[in-house]
Design a protein around this motif. Structure first.
Motif, PDB file in Angstrom:
ATOM      1  N   ASN A  68      62.232  18.857  33.603  1.00  0.00           N
ATOM      2  CA  ASN A  68      63.212  19.113  34.111  1.00  0.00           C
ATOM      3  C   ASN A  68      63.357  19.915  35.351  1.00  0.00           C
ATOM      4  OD1 ASN A  68      64.774  17.780  32.092  1.00  0.00           O
ATOM      5  ND2 ASN A  68      65.196  19.434  30.958  1.00  0.00           N
ATOM      6  N   VAL A  69      62.478  20.840  35.309  1.00  0.00           N
ATOM      7  CA  VAL A  69      62.225  21.802  36.545  1.00  0.00           C
ATOM      8  C   VAL A  69      61.815  21.176  37.588  1.00  0.00           C
ATOM      9  CG1 VAL A  69      60.995  23.798  37.141  1.00  0.00           C
ATOM     10  CG2 VAL A  69      62.045  23.864  35.035  1.00  0.00           C
ATOM     11  N   LEU A  73      63.713  20.404  41.015  1.00  0.00           N
ATOM     12  CA  LEU A  73      62.696  20.830  42.506  1.00  0.00           C
ATOM     13  C   LEU A  73      62.732  19.644  43.273  1.00  0.00           C
ATOM     14  CD1 LEU A  73      59.968  23.184  41.146  1.00  0.00           C
ATOM     15  CD2 LEU A  73      61.682  23.721  42.577  1.00  0.00           C
ATOM     16  N   ASN A  74      62.426  18.456  43.097  1.00  0.00           N
ATOM     17  CA  ASN A  74      62.523  17.102  43.503  1.00  0.00           C
ATOM     18  C   ASN A  74      63.570  16.981  43.966  1.00  0.00           C
ATOM     19  OD1 ASN A  74      59.603  16.815  43.957  1.00  0.00           O
ATOM     20  ND2 ASN A  74      59.459  16.232  41.612  1.00  0.00           N
ATOM     21  N   ALA A  75      64.993  17.261  43.577  1.00  0.00           N
ATOM     22  CA  ALA A  75      66.307  16.593  44.160  1.00  0.00           C
ATOM     23  C   ALA A  75      66.256  17.120  45.493  1.00  0.00           C
ATOM     24  CB  ALA A  75      67.370  17.344  43.089  1.00  0.00           C
ATOM     25  N   ASP A  80      65.700  20.159  50.427  1.00  0.00           N
ATOM     26  CA  ASP A  80      66.135  20.517  51.980  1.00  0.00           C
ATOM     27  C   ASP A  80      66.259  22.056  52.064  1.00  0.00           C
ATOM     28  OD1 ASP A  80      66.289  17.913  52.523  1.00  0.00           O
ATOM     29  OD2 ASP A  80      68.333  17.706  52.162  1.00  0.00           O
ATOM     30  N   ALA A  81      66.557  22.715  50.767  1.00  0.00           N
ATOM     31  CA  ALA A  81      66.890  24.135  50.922  1.00  0.00           C
ATOM     32  C   ALA A  81      65.545  24.838  51.035  1.00  0.00           C
ATOM     33  CB  ALA A  81      67.713  24.637  49.447  1.00  0.00           C
ATOM     34  N   ILE A  82      64.387  24.345  50.313  1.00  0.00           N
ATOM     35  CA  ILE A  82      63.178  25.001  50.338  1.00  0.00           C
ATOM     36  C   ILE A  82      62.683  24.807  51.637  1.00  0.00           C
ATOM     37  CG2 ILE A  82      60.904  24.754  49.195  1.00  0.00           C
ATOM     38  CD1 ILE A  82      62.221  23.912  46.588  1.00  0.00           C
ATOM     39  N   GLY A  83      62.798  23.535  52.190  1.00  0.00           N
ATOM     40  CA  GLY A  83      62.311  23.285  53.574  1.00  0.00           C
ATOM     41  C   GLY A  83      62.794  24.305  54.787  1.00  0.00           C
ATOM     42  N   LYS A  84      64.282  24.390  54.385  1.00  0.00           N
ATOM     43  CA  LYS A  84      64.956  25.312  55.342  1.00  0.00           C
ATOM     44  C   LYS A  84      64.621  26.585  55.505  1.00  0.00           C
ATOM     45  CE  LYS A  84      69.510  27.204  56.591  1.00  0.00           C
ATOM     46  NZ  LYS A  84      70.863  27.178  56.037  1.00  0.00           N
ATOM     47  N   LYS A  85      64.462  27.145  54.095  1.00  0.00           N
ATOM     48  CA  LYS A  85      63.892  28.686  53.814  1.00  0.00           C
ATOM     49  C   LYS A  85      62.394  28.611  54.334  1.00  0.00           C
ATOM     50  CE  LYS A  85      63.922  32.586  51.560  1.00  0.00           C
ATOM     51  NZ  LYS A  85      64.685  33.742  52.299  1.00  0.00           N
TER      52      LYS A  85
END
Length: 96
Positions: A68-69, A73-75, A80-85
């Motif tokens: 599930n985690v 994370l792959n959603a 997008d949020a991780i990439g932006k950060k």
């Protein structure tokens, strides 16, 4: 491409070898974070029943929580949020 513009492959190889310990530390941190997710799930599930979780239930919950985690994370919104950060942090780091 001129010699000045080429990446120094020897320096890159040395940097990669030198950063191996950092990679190991990051993997350990990630594993610890996954353990925290799993423990949270086990506590929540255990709180709904009076008898202790059986070993096969624990194994199934561990597997499901990790999956599930990883799915979360792959959603795309998380990617997008991780990439932006990461881009923001890189911009800060590269200014120093």
């Amino acid at each position: 491409m001129t010699n000045e513009a080429k990446r120094d492959s020897n320096a890159y190889s040395k940097k990669m070898a030198d950063s191996k310990s950092e990679l190991t530390e990051l993997q350990d941190e990630l594993n610890s974070l996954f353990v925290r997710f799993v423990l949270r799930a086990l506590r929540v599930y255990q709180s709904t029943r009076p008898e202790p979780l059986r070993p096969n239930e624990v194994a199934l919950l561990v597997k499901n929580e990790i999956n599930n985690v990883l799915a979360d994370l792959n959603a795309l919104p998380n990617i997008d949020a991780i990439g932006k950060k990461a881009k923001e942090e890189w911009a800060k780091e590269s200014k120093q």
